[in-house]
Structures are given as structure tokens and as C-alpha cells.
Design an enzyme around this catalytic site. Structure first.
Site, PDB file in Angstrom:
ATOM      1  N   LYS A 113       0.832  -1.209   0.000  1.00  0.00           N
ATOM      2  CA  LYS A 113       0.000   0.000   0.000  1.00  0.00           C
ATOM      3  C   LYS A 113       0.867   1.258   0.000  1.00  0.00           C
ATOM      4  O   LYS A 113       0.498   2.265  -0.590  1.00  0.00           O
ATOM      5  CB  LYS A 113      -0.956   0.009   1.202  1.00  0.00           C
ATOM      6  CG  LYS A 113      -2.033  -1.057   1.113  1.00  0.00           C
ATOM      7  CD  LYS A 113      -3.327  -0.499   0.568  1.00  0.00           C
ATOM      8  CE  LYS A 113      -4.153  -1.465  -0.250  1.00  0.00           C
ATOM      9  NZ  LYS A 113      -4.817  -2.529   0.356  1.00  0.00           N
ATOM     10  N   LYS A 194      -3.959 -11.553  -6.812  1.00  0.00           N
ATOM     11  CA  LYS A 194      -5.159 -11.819  -6.027  1.00  0.00           C
ATOM     12  C   LYS A 194      -6.378 -11.078  -6.589  1.00  0.00           C
ATOM     13  O   LYS A 194      -6.236  -9.937  -7.026  1.00  0.00           O
ATOM     14  CB  LYS A 194      -4.860 -11.313  -4.603  1.00  0.00           C
ATOM     15  CG  LYS A 194      -5.809 -11.732  -3.547  1.00  0.00           C
ATOM     16  CD  LYS A 194      -5.392 -11.119  -2.217  1.00  0.00           C
ATOM     17  CE  LYS A 194      -5.546  -9.604  -2.221  1.00  0.00           C
ATOM     18  NZ  LYS A 194      -5.382  -8.976  -0.917  1.00  0.00           N
ATOM     19  N   LYS A 197     -10.710  -5.672  -5.246  1.00  0.00           N
ATOM     20  CA  LYS A 197     -11.532  -4.548  -5.696  1.00  0.00           C
ATOM     21  C   LYS A 197     -10.679  -3.490  -6.382  1.00  0.00           C
ATOM     22  O   LYS A 197     -11.134  -2.782  -7.274  1.00  0.00           O
ATOM     23  CB  LYS A 197     -12.278  -3.961  -4.491  1.00  0.00           C
ATOM     24  CG  LYS A 197     -13.296  -2.907  -4.801  1.00  0.00           C
ATOM     25  CD  LYS A 197     -14.540  -3.478  -5.468  1.00  0.00           C
ATOM     26  CE  LYS A 197     -15.290  -2.459  -6.304  1.00  0.00           C
ATOM     27  NZ  LYS A 197     -15.782  -1.293  -5.586  1.00  0.00           N
TER      28      LYS A 197
END
Ligand code: TYM
Length: 328
Positions: A113, A194, A197
Site C-alpha cells: 500500500k 489476487k 476490488k
């Protein structure tokens, strides 16, 4: 009789996808039969990456709708929103004094992130796993149904529980993950990553139309370069994961045999996966439409859940303050 406590959380990302569903949420529903369960929409985690304030209530509402439509019965568990229970952040602060900077720096999600949002590597993002430990331990949960990507965070929760117990006396259980066979669903368009969203084209959301579901599975990547002898390519493996998660065992066995015999046809496998996904998601979408007609009900459920959660959370906080010497 219901035994250990269960806790799990999900971020309000707007739409829950089938990876969240088969990796965690479907298990949440099942576990309410055997355990005392606490399930939480974690808005405080969601604000560690860039977001628009005015959109957050709708995101929380959409997540709640999806989860209720997926079959969660709010009478059989405590279902609530994290920020409605301020004890989460209080316990997080206490745990901050036990968590080591080194351990947080090793968190894969933090590294990813902070790469992705270079302009906004905030302290909340760094502290994210400590808040997660507080979520779980505030309810003294021993079992945590999650997907594989949360294992490292759970390891840290165990470490924090051990440290607290070692320093201040036995207070918390060491929470264990509960994984499903589909604990890691991959992106349909990029099966080495993976399903997520934040990866466009990678996911099918729970409320997706039948047409869209068929289209996305029809387009799923199957061949991705040469594989080791006897190994399925990542895309094919992922289709089998989805088949096993949604279809009856005989169907999975039939396609496994086809694969072993070298006669597997994607033109047959993909529609079978799509049929199985559609069969499970259609009733969820219908329930969602019914619930969406009464938004007041959803907020009432969440308010009632927060009140029940707070009653338990307050007890833990009193105990923690006492043990840490924060009371006269
Ligand atoms: P989140 O919101 O990213 O995901 C919710 C749940 O879905 C699982 N999941 C998947 N499972 C299989 N395949 C996938 N592709 C996939 N993508 C997501 C996740 O593992 C998770 O179980 N940090 C957590 C939320 C959280 C939490 C907690 C979880 C906050 N506090 C305490 C457990 C306990 C998260 O971001 O999940």
C-alpha cells in the site's frame, strides 16, 4: 452449545466480490450456527488510504447490504460498524505500546500500500495491523475466519496477545485463523495476482448480473505461458478453485478427470463455472434488492449491533485499564 468467540472484519470497498465471499463471508454465515460471532465493517481501516468522506456512508451501507443478502442473520451474531464502537481505537492505542515498529515494517500489505499510495503513507496505514489486533481482542475472539492475505496480520495479533498476557497477566486468547479451501481466489484477468476490488477487471461482485458473470468468466485468462509438467496454469487452477467453491463435488470430479485425461475443454469448463456461480449469486442478488427497498432497516440492524458490541467492548476496556495501571 456455542463455544469460542469469533471475530472478523471487512472493509467497505463499495462492492463485496466473490473472493471475499468464498474466502470469508460465506464462512461467517456458517459459523454463526456454532459460535458467538462478532462481524464488523471496518471503516476506520478504510480511511487509511485516500477516500472521499461523503461517499463513506454509502460504502458502509452497500457492504452491509451485501453481507445481509449473503445470508448473515443479525439475530444470530453481532453485526456492526467499527467506528460506532470507539473502544476499538482506545485498545489500539494501548496495543501500540506493545507492537514493535520492526514487525509493522515487515507487513506485506503495508509495503504494497505504501508503494501504491506513495503520496499518502500515513501513520494510520502503518498502524493498521495493530487496530486489527484490537478489533479481534476487544471481544477476546479465538477464531478469525479470513482469507489467506490476512495471515500475517493475524500472526501479529497473536504476538500482541502474548506480549500483553506476559506483561500484564493472562487476559487474551491467541486468535487463530479459520481458512476455507478458497482462501485465495485469483484475479480473473491476471491469475497470478489476487482478486481484488482495486484491480480492475479482476473480480465479480456479489450483486453482478447473470450476463456480466458469464461474460467475465468467459473471458477469464487460462493460458499464461508454459507450466511445469502436470501443473495447471494459474488461470485454470483458479477456475477449478471457483468450481470447487460453487459447484457440487460430482461436477468438480468430472472436470478433474477430464483434466487428468488431457481432454479438458475450456469451452465446457467455463460455462460450468459460470452456471455454478450464477446459481449461488442469483438468490443473493434478489435478497439484496428486497433489502435495498428498506434502507432504514439496515441502519437499524447496524445500530443495534453496535450497542451489543459496546457492551462487551466496555468490559474488556475496564479490565485492560486495570491491568495496565490506568486506574486508581
Ligand atoms: P478485506 O476487506 O480486504 O477482505 C475481507 C475478507 O475477504 C478476504 N479476501 C479474500 N479471500 C479469498 N480470495 C481473495 N482474493 C480475497 N480477497 C479478500 C480477506 O482475507 C478477508 O478475510 N484487514 C482486513 C479487515 C479486518 C479484519 C479485522 C479481518 C480488519 N480487522 C479483524 C479479520 C479480523 C481486510 O482488509 O479485509
Amino acid at each position: 452449545m456455542k463455544q469460542a468467540r469469533v471475530f472478523s472484519g471487512i472493509q467497505p470497498t463499495g462492492a463485496i466480490h466473490i473472493g471475499n465471499y468464498v474466502g470469508a463471508v460465506r464462512n461467517w454465515v456458517r459459523m454463526t450456527e456454532r459460535f458467538e460471532c462478532f462481524y464488523c465493517i471496518v471503516d476506520l481501516h478504510a480511511i487509511t488510504i485516500p477516500y472521499e468522506g461523503p461517499e463513506m456512508p454509502a460504502r458502509v451501507y452497500e457492504a452491509a447490504l451485501d453481507i445481509l443478502a449473503a445470508g448473515l442473520d443479525p439475530e444470530k451474531c453481532v453485526f456492526f460498524v467499527q467506528s460506532y464502537v470507539p473502544e476499538h481505537t482506545e485498545l489500539c492505542w494501548y496495543f501500540n505500546t506493545l507492537a514493535s515498529v520492526g514487525a509493522l515494517e515487515r507487513m506485506t500489505q503495508f509495503k504494497e500500500k505504501s508503494e501504491q499510495f506513495r503520496e499518502n503513507v500515513n501513520v494510520g496505514l502503518f498502524d493498521y495491523p495493530v487496530l486489527q489486533a484490537a478489533d479481534i481482542l476487544l471481544y477476546k475472539a479465538g477464531v478469525v475466519p479470513v482469507g489467506e492475505d490476512q495471515l500475517q496480520h493475524l500472526e501479529l495479533s497473536r504476538e500482541i496477545a502474548r506480549r500483553f498476557n506476559g506483561r500484564f497477566g493472562d487476559t487474551f486468547p491467541e486468535p487463530k485463523p479459520e481458512l476455507t479451501p478458497a482462501a485465495r481466489v485469483m484475479a480473473l484477468n491476471e491469475p497470478t495476482r489476487k482478486m481484488s476490488k482495486s484491480l480492475t477487471g479482476s473480480f465479480i461482485s456479489l450483486s453482478e448480473s447473470e450476463k456480466e458473470i458469464r461474460k467475465k468468466i468467459g473471458r477469464a485468462v487460462t493460458d499464461s505461458g508454459p507450466q511445469a509438467e502436470g501443473e495447471k496454469s494459474p488461470g485454470v487452477k483458479n477456475l477449478f478453485t471457483l468450481l470447487a467453491a460453487f459447484a457440487p463435488a460430482e461436477t468438480v470430479e468430472y472436470f478433474e478427470q477430464q483434466y487428468q485425461a488431457g481432454t479438458l475443454r475450456y469451452g465446457e469448463l467455463k460455462p460450468a463455472v459460470a452456471d455454478a456461480v450464477v446459481a449461488e449469486l442469483n438468490p443473493i442478488r434478489e435478497r439484496r434488492e428486497q433489502l435495498a427497498g428498506k434502507p432504514g432497516d439496515v441502519w437499524e440492524i447496524l445500530d443495534a449491533g453496535a450497542a451489543r458490541a459496546r457492551a462487551v467492548a466496555a468490559q474488556t476496556i475496564v479490565e485492560v485499564r486495570e491491568r495496565m495501571g490506568l486506574r486508581r
